[in-house]
Write a protein that holds these residues in place. Structure first.
Motif, PDB file in Angstrom:
ATOM      1  N   ARG A  56       0.747  -1.218  -0.008  1.00 55.74           N
ATOM      2  CA  ARG A  56       0.085  -0.031   0.043  1.00 55.74           C
ATOM      3  C   ARG A  56       0.844   1.195   0.043  1.00 55.74           C
ATOM      4  O   ARG A  56       1.754   1.611   0.721  1.00 55.74           O
ATOM      5  N   ARG A  57       0.545   2.110  -0.793  1.00 58.16           N
ATOM      6  CA  ARG A  57       1.158   3.436  -0.947  1.00 58.16           C
ATOM      7  C   ARG A  57       0.286   4.718  -1.048  1.00 58.16           C
ATOM      8  O   ARG A  57      -0.819   4.502  -1.928  1.00 58.16           O
ATOM      9  N   ARG A  58       0.675   5.698  -0.279  1.00 56.75           N
ATOM     10  CA  ARG A  58      -0.225   6.836  -0.338  1.00 56.75           C
ATOM     11  C   ARG A  58       0.045   7.579  -1.600  1.00 56.75           C
ATOM     12  O   ARG A  58       0.975   7.750  -2.081  1.00 56.75           O
ATOM     13  N   SER A  59      -1.195   7.817  -2.268  1.00 54.63           N
ATOM     14  CA  SER A  59      -1.145   8.792  -3.412  1.00 54.63           C
ATOM     15  C   SER A  59       0.011   9.925  -3.351  1.00 54.63           C
ATOM     16  O   SER A  59      -0.158  10.857  -2.311  1.00 54.63           O
ATOM     17  N   HIS A  60       0.459  10.378  -4.370  1.00 56.65           N
ATOM     18  CA  HIS A  60       1.402  11.513  -4.242  1.00 56.65           C
ATOM     19  C   HIS A  60       0.553  12.724  -4.249  1.00 56.65           C
ATOM     20  O   HIS A  60       1.174  13.953  -3.855  1.00 56.65           O
ATOM     21  N   ARG A  61      -0.815  12.572  -4.337  1.00 54.18           N
ATOM     22  CA  ARG A  61      -1.724  13.894  -4.287  1.00 54.18           C
ATOM     23  C   ARG A  61      -2.227  14.240  -2.921  1.00 54.18           C
ATOM     24  O   ARG A  61      -2.888  15.213  -2.628  1.00 54.18           O
ATOM     25  N   THR A  62      -1.994  12.971  -2.281  1.00 54.83           N
ATOM     26  CA  THR A  62      -2.536  13.407  -0.825  1.00 54.83           C
ATOM     27  C   THR A  62      -1.762  14.270   0.062  1.00 54.83           C
ATOM     28  O   THR A  62      -0.384  14.362   0.135  1.00 54.83           O
ATOM     29  N   LEU A  63      -2.268  14.958   1.029  1.00 55.64           N
ATOM     30  CA  LEU A  63      -1.590  15.866   1.867  1.00 55.64           C
ATOM     31  C   LEU A  63      -0.970  15.171   2.793  1.00 55.64           C
ATOM     32  O   LEU A  63      -1.543  14.123   3.378  1.00 55.64           O
ATOM     33  N   THR A  64       0.261  15.727   3.289  1.00 60.25           N
ATOM     34  CA  THR A  64       1.038  15.036   4.487  1.00 60.25           C
ATOM     35  C   THR A  64       0.248  15.598   5.905  1.00 60.25           C
ATOM     36  O   THR A  64      -0.279  16.737   5.650  1.00 60.25           O
ATOM     37  N   SER A  65       0.438  15.102   6.924  1.00 60.95           N
ATOM     38  CA  SER A  65      -0.188  15.530   8.359  1.00 60.95           C
ATOM     39  C   SER A  65       0.418  16.846   8.426  1.00 60.95           C
ATOM     40  O   SER A  65      -0.317  17.834   8.803  1.00 60.95           O
ATOM     41  N   GLU A  67       1.239  19.216   6.267  1.00 66.57           N
ATOM     42  CA  GLU A  67       0.460  19.906   5.214  1.00 66.57           C
ATOM     43  C   GLU A  67      -1.106  20.178   5.609  1.00 66.57           C
ATOM     44  O   GLU A  67      -1.727  21.086   5.527  1.00 66.57           O
ATOM     45  N   ARG A  68      -1.736  19.077   6.228  1.00 67.81           N
ATOM     46  CA  ARG A  68      -2.912  19.298   6.753  1.00 67.81           C
ATOM     47  C   ARG A  68      -3.257  20.287   7.952  1.00 67.81           C
ATOM     48  O   ARG A  68      -3.999  20.889   7.891  1.00 67.81           O
ATOM     49  N   GLU A  69      -2.018  20.208   8.802  1.00 69.41           N
ATOM     50  CA  GLU A  69      -2.048  20.927   9.904  1.00 69.41           C
ATOM     51  C   GLU A  69      -1.904  22.626   9.330  1.00 69.41           C
ATOM     52  O   GLU A  69      -2.771  23.729   9.969  1.00 69.41           O
ATOM     53  N   ASP A  70      -1.143  22.634   8.298  1.00 67.36           N
ATOM     54  CA  ASP A  70      -1.009  24.247   7.655  1.00 67.36           C
ATOM     55  C   ASP A  70      -2.300  24.695   7.160  1.00 67.36           C
ATOM     56  O   ASP A  70      -2.648  25.933   7.395  1.00 67.36           O
ATOM     57  N   THR A  71      -3.087  23.880   6.529  1.00 70.29           N
ATOM     58  CA  THR A  71      -4.471  24.231   5.922  1.00 70.29           C
ATOM     59  C   THR A  71      -5.514  24.326   6.894  1.00 70.29           C
ATOM     60  O   THR A  71      -6.320  25.173   6.648  1.00 70.29           O
ATOM     61  N   SER A  72      -5.420  23.853   8.191  1.00 68.89           N
ATOM     62  CA  SER A  72      -6.556  23.903   8.997  1.00 68.89           C
ATOM     63  C   SER A  72      -6.287  25.212  10.050  1.00 68.89           C
ATOM     64  O   SER A  72      -7.174  25.657  10.689  1.00 68.89           O
ATOM     65  N   GLN A  73      -5.109  25.844   9.853  1.00 71.73           N
ATOM     66  CA  GLN A  73      -4.759  27.379  10.574  1.00 71.73           C
ATOM     67  C   GLN A  73      -5.597  28.395  10.013  1.00 71.73           C
ATOM     68  O   GLN A  73      -5.655  28.524   8.732  1.00 71.73           O
ATOM     69  N   PRO A  74      -6.312  29.330  10.859  1.00 74.13           N
ATOM     70  CA  PRO A  74      -6.963  30.207  10.410  1.00 74.13           C
ATOM     71  C   PRO A  74      -6.007  31.370   9.731  1.00 74.13           C
ATOM     72  O   PRO A  74      -4.862  31.499   9.762  1.00 74.13           O
TER      73      PRO A  74
END
Length: 74
Positions: A56-65, A67-74
């Motif tokens: 199993r491999r994560r898609s290259h289009r998936t955000l890393t954790s 990057e997810r933290e960065d996008t959830s910041q206001p």
């Protein structure tokens, strides 16, 4: 039959089981090598139809954790 023991197999051990299966070893031989009943080995192999599952491999289009933290910041 061994009752009361429920020790799973590590990813390394599963890989070794698949390697031995592809090399032509019997279920009994593989079971003895891992101190498991041959039925346990058969169950593992039959879940995938005797074919080694793809890694199993994560898609290259998936955000890393991060990057997810960065996008959830206001």
């Amino acid at each position: 039959m061994r009752h009361g023991r429920r020790h799973g197999l590590s990813a390394e051990q599963k890989g070794e089981i698949w390697r031995r299966w592809k090399a032509g070893e019997s279920l009994h031989e593989i079971g003895r090598a891992f101190d498991k009943d041959h039925g346990s080995i058969q169950f593992l192999l039959s879940k995938h139809g005797g074919i080694v599952p793809a890694i199993r491999r994560r898609s290259h289009r998936t955000l890393t954790s991060a990057e997810r933290e960065d996008t959830s910041q206001p």
